[in-house]
Write an enzyme that holds these catalytic residues in place. Structure first.
Site, PDB file in Angstrom:
ATOM      1  CG  ASP A   7      -1.591   1.179   1.239  1.00 42.76           C
ATOM      2  OD1 ASP A   7      -2.286   1.491   0.481  1.00 42.76           O
ATOM      3  OD2 ASP A   7      -2.118   1.724   2.603  1.00 42.76           O
ATOM      4  CG  ASP A   9      -1.527   7.630   0.685  1.00 42.53           C
ATOM      5  OD1 ASP A   9      -0.207   8.212   0.294  1.00 42.53           O
ATOM      6  OD2 ASP A   9      -2.563   7.863   0.027  1.00 42.53           O
TER       7      ASP A   9
END
Length: 183
Positions: A7, A9
């Site tokens: 991922d 952020d």
């Protein structure tokens, strides 16, 4: 092929409830760039799957998102000139759109599989939210949760989905554990 999905952020860069809207707001989580460099040095393919609803919400456009990703690649090159993220899939949609490419739906992961001609089953995926864990499990990947970003909030949910998920402080800790396992 050794492939890992990250991922963005909260895992690679610091997260914000107000969204990361500009390259000047994009700051790496301490150790994350070194972690990606270590993966690349060990022969891994590094892919990113990131929900970016800020585009649909009008907070930034695709060119700005691209500039953020260029910043990521240039900061990585400063750590190690050979280090790079090999592929970035993003979803510009909001949850209400019910898009098949927005996590926890598997569209971005299917795009990664198509891009590299591999199955992600068994591959590691590192995230900080339940959506990351859900999509990893849906694709039969090995999920890892980091405490950085929204990780602590995710842990506080006590969701049963987290019972058998390995939890680490940050991406560097996950990567060091994975590299130790496979060596």
């Amino acid at each position: 092929m050794k492939i890992i999905v990250l991922d963005r952020d909260g895992v690679i860069n610091e997260d914000s409830d107000a969204y990361i809207k500009h390259p000047d707001e994009w700051h790496p989580v301490p150790g994350s760039l070194e972690a990606i460099a270590q993966l690349k040095q060990a022969g891994w393919t590094v892919a990113v799957a990131t929900n970016q609803s800020g585009i649909k919400r009008g907070y930034y456009d695709r060119a700005t998102l691209s500039a953020m990703h260029q910043k990521l690649q240039s900061l990585l090159a400063e750590v190690d000139p050979k280090a790079k993220v090999d592929w970035i899939s993003f979803s510009p949609y909001v949850g209400e759109d019910k898009s098949p490419c927005r996590k926890p739906s598997p569209g971005m992961l299917q795009a990664i599989e198509n891009r590299f001609g591999v199955s992600l089953a068994g591959a590691p995926m590192v995230g900080d939210t339940l959506a990351d864990i859900r999509v990893a499990k849906a694709k039969k990947m090995t999920p890892y949760l980091v405490r950085s970003g929204k990780g602590e909030r995710t842990l506080a949910t006590d969701d049963p989905l987290l019972k058998e998920v390995a939890v680490y402080d940050n991406l560097l800790d996950v990567v060091q554990a994975i590299l130790k396992e496979v060596s």
